[in-house]
Structure formats: structure tokens, C-alpha cells
Design a protein around this motif. Sequence first.
Motif, PDB file in Angstrom:
ATOM      1  N   SER A  86     -18.166  36.193  45.083  1.00 21.79           N
ATOM      2  CA  SER A  86     -19.064  37.329  44.814  1.00 21.79           C
ATOM      3  C   SER A  86     -19.260  37.599  43.331  1.00 21.79           C
ATOM      4  O   SER A  86     -20.083  38.434  42.958  1.00 21.79           O
ATOM      5  CB  SER A  86     -18.515  38.591  45.476  1.00 21.79           C
ATOM      6  N   GLN A  87     -18.494  36.878  42.489  1.00 24.24           N
ATOM      7  CA  GLN A  87     -18.556  37.089  41.032  1.00 24.24           C
ATOM      8  C   GLN A  87     -18.345  38.564  40.694  1.00 24.24           C
ATOM      9  O   GLN A  87     -19.094  39.169  39.915  1.00 24.24           O
ATOM     10  CB  GLN A  87     -19.881  36.589  40.466  1.00 24.24           C
ATOM     11  N   SER A  88     -17.310  39.125  41.268  1.00 29.61           N
ATOM     12  CA  SER A  88     -16.984  40.531  41.022  1.00 29.61           C
ATOM     13  C   SER A  88     -15.495  40.735  41.257  1.00 29.61           C
ATOM     14  O   SER A  88     -14.827  39.904  41.865  1.00 29.61           O
ATOM     15  CB  SER A  88     -17.782  41.436  41.970  1.00 29.61           C
ATOM     16  N   GLY A  89     -14.986  41.858  40.758  1.00 28.78           N
ATOM     17  CA  GLY A  89     -13.582  42.177  40.981  1.00 28.78           C
ATOM     18  C   GLY A  89     -12.789  42.266  39.700  1.00 28.78           C
ATOM     19  O   GLY A  89     -13.233  42.902  38.727  1.00 28.78           O
ATOM     20  N   PRO A  90     -11.612  41.620  39.641  1.00 30.22           N
ATOM     21  CA  PRO A  90     -10.699  41.788  38.505  1.00 30.22           C
ATOM     22  C   PRO A  90     -11.310  41.361  37.171  1.00 30.22           C
ATOM     23  O   PRO A  90     -12.189  40.500  37.107  1.00 30.22           O
ATOM     24  CB  PRO A  90      -9.521  40.885  38.871  1.00 30.22           C
ATOM     25  N   ASP A  91     -10.790  41.969  36.099  1.00 35.25           N
ATOM     26  CA  ASP A  91     -11.200  41.604  34.743  1.00 35.25           C
ATOM     27  C   ASP A  91     -10.376  40.443  34.210  1.00 35.25           C
ATOM     28  O   ASP A  91     -10.836  39.678  33.358  1.00 35.25           O
ATOM     29  CB  ASP A  91     -11.035  42.804  33.807  1.00 35.25           C
ATOM     30  N   VAL A  92      -9.142  40.320  34.695  1.00 36.81           N
ATOM     31  CA  VAL A  92      -8.234  39.235  34.308  1.00 36.81           C
ATOM     32  C   VAL A  92      -7.601  38.692  35.582  1.00 36.81           C
ATOM     33  O   VAL A  92      -7.199  39.462  36.460  1.00 36.81           O
ATOM     34  CB  VAL A  92      -7.134  39.736  33.339  1.00 36.81           C
ATOM     35  N   MET A  93      -7.520  37.364  35.696  1.00 40.74           N
ATOM     36  CA  MET A  93      -6.901  36.745  36.870  1.00 40.74           C
ATOM     37  C   MET A  93      -5.964  35.628  36.425  1.00 40.74           C
ATOM     38  O   MET A  93      -6.148  35.033  35.357  1.00 40.74           O
ATOM     39  CB  MET A  93      -7.947  36.157  37.817  1.00 40.74           C
TER      40      MET A  93
END
Length: 433
Positions: A86-93
Motif C-alpha cells: 500500500s506504500q503507507s505505514g511506518p516511517d522507519v522499518m
Amino acid sequence: MFRRRLTGVLAAGVATAALLAACGGGGDDAADGPVTLKVLTWEPGGTEYWQQVKSTFEASHQDIKLDLQSVPFDKYPEVQGPYITSQSGPDVMANNAGLELFDRRGAYTPLGDKAAEINKDLVTYSGACEEFDTSKPCYGVPFSYQGNVLYYNKDVLTAAGLDPENPPATWDEFGAACDAVKKAGKTCLALGLSGTFPAYWDFPEIARNYLTEDDIRGVLNGTLSWKDPKLVQVLEKLAEITTKGWANKNAPSITMLPDGADIFQRGDAAFAGTIISDAVNWEAFGKALGDDKLGVTRWPAINPSAPLAGKFSGIEGAVYGVTKWSEKKEAGLKFITWLAGKENGELWVKYAKGQPLNKNVDPALLPESPAFKKIQELIAEPTLHAGVMLSGPEADALARGWQQVTLGQLTVDKWADQMQQALERSPTKKQGN
């Protein structure tokens, strides 16, 4: 390998500006009040360490708050996958160094020349950079040193009539030790074959007996076929571990973490092949068994004369990168830069009892454990870690094939066929192109 040094503050500023510009600017970084940075992690090093990361980082960066989403390691891909789709969510993974990270590189912001500045004080194999090459795009920052050793329970060896101060050094000696341990009523090697653990923890230690460093790079770029006799021999020796009864019978149906590790921690197995940092390292086993009962050694050599047989399979641990979709890239960059620094390196030693990559960590903080000291001897002669050269399809096929071979459902030759098919499906490998 060591990262290149960036020689000027101006160059670092230009690199940072380029990174932010390429990623669409600062977004929410410009808003009033602290920025909340969402971080997806499986908490390598344990919950206490990550609590210290949060409190220590926030104390010195009052404009940033960390919102940590912790996921069990074996469930991590299931949670991360939808975010990437979805190209969305956390800023860092986080992702493991090597092809696990490269398989997901579309989710991360390349660091450009900023990578060299961030990593200038780290010992690294460039596992956060495509093709393990610092001249290629780098997608994040590691801070821990990782790799494989063989832990053993001295009491179990003693009860089996074996010398706990001289663990088996060759494959034949290991087989004889396993026979003695089984006769004494214990499991020889605690093992779990579900998930990526066979690829990361077992495959590299067998592969070192048959592959050169050039061969390992051939695994990385897809030029070494799984039909090559060298890789077929690796699969044959992996199969021996279970078909000869050296491991627990339920190995095909369990994961190594936590299930396989628990067998060893309970004192029910003589050996466990795991890692030097994170949740199943010397510190966890020492607490469970007693530091005086825990031994550590290399995996036994199959071909003692092989060039890499006496080496340590070394690699960076988890790599933390800023996501392409984040609107808080400046804050994310600050956080991953801090992760690579001396302050976090010392938290990693103190609270996670792991091996740091930062070369400036105070040596006085290093543990006094006999197992930790032995690990320092083993890691002094490192080589490339063959496990992280495997793509996602190959890692899955390795685990699934080993399960099927163990259960008598597949021959090693057919396993090699499945591995080759997985290689040909690997999006990150060019098969010689």
C-alpha cells in the motif's frame, strides 16, 4: 569492508539535502511540536533494549517521539508486506541485511552519499548496499554485528561421556557425539525448520565447507546454479543432520525461534546453532543454563582443508531504513543516524548483550562472560555470510525442501531442482546478466 569516509561537512549537508529532496521534502517535519516517528521492528536485542533506545533517543532529540510497533520475528513479513504493497505505514522499518533487504528495496529511500557519513565508524560488509557494494544504492543503517556459532551444553556432553572442554571439531566427530548424546537420552542438535532460520543459521555453516568467497558472490548474483555439485553437496549435508537423527524429531514442524531454542535452553539438547546477537545469543543461553555450563564453538568442519572452513560467517544485523512514503524523512534520518552511533552501540552492549558494529564503543563495557570472550576469538577471522545471499524465494525453498527431505517426501536431487526454480523466480537476481 569499511564504509568510505565523507570528508567534508558541506558534502554531508549536500547529501542530506539531496536525500530529502529526492524523497519529497520534509512533510510533517515542519509542523509545530514534536514529530511522532513510527518505527516497525521485531525488537532485536529484546524489549528492555528498545525501551532504552526510546528513552535515550527522545531525551537528546526532544523534537522527535518514537512510536515503536513491535512484531514477532516469524510474523514480521506478514505485517510488513501490506505496508509495502500500500506504500503507507511506518516511517522507519527493519529488515535483515542482504537480499531480504534488497527484495524490499522499493520500500526504502536510498541514502546516497549520506550512507558513508552515517557508517564511518562501523565495521561492515556493506550488507545494506545493493550487491554488497558501497558504490551502489544503500537502503538503511545497521548497528549490530551478527553471525553464526554453535552453542553447547557442557552438562549434556559430560553425561554422554564426552569432553565438555573439547567439543567436536569435525563432521565425523560431531556424528559420533550425536550418537553418544542420543544414547544418553537427549537430543543432539536443537533444530526448527520453519521460516527463514535454516537459510540464515544453518546453510552458511555447511556452505563454508564447499564454497569460496567467489562462489558465495555467485550465489548472490545468481550465477552459481543450484545444480552445481558444490551446492548439491551442501544440501546433502544439511539433509544428513535430520535424516541421521541428529536433531529433534519435530524439527520439520517447528520454528527455531522460539521452539528450537527452547529445547536447548531447557537443557534437553547438547547443541544449538544460533547467532551471536539478539534474542538467542550467549546471554540468553547463559541465563538459562548458567554461564559455566555454556560452551561456544564453530560448527564442525566437513572439509577442514577448505579455504573458509575455519572462518566466521559474519554480517550486519537488522538494517533500519526510512520508507519512501514517509512524510517525516528528516526525523527518520536523524533516528537511523543515531542508531549507528557510539551511544546506541553502548546501549546495545549493555542491555542487549550483543556484538556492536561501532568501533568506538568503550571496551570496558564489554561482558566478561567466557562465551562472549570465545566469540571474540571466533569473529576475528570472518568471511561472507552465504545465508544473506539467498533471495526470499530461495530461503523459502530451502526451508520447505529440508522439511520434505526430512519427512521422506523429497530426494536431495529434487530439492536442488526446487532451489534452482526458486532462483529463477528471484526478482533480485539476474542469473548472470
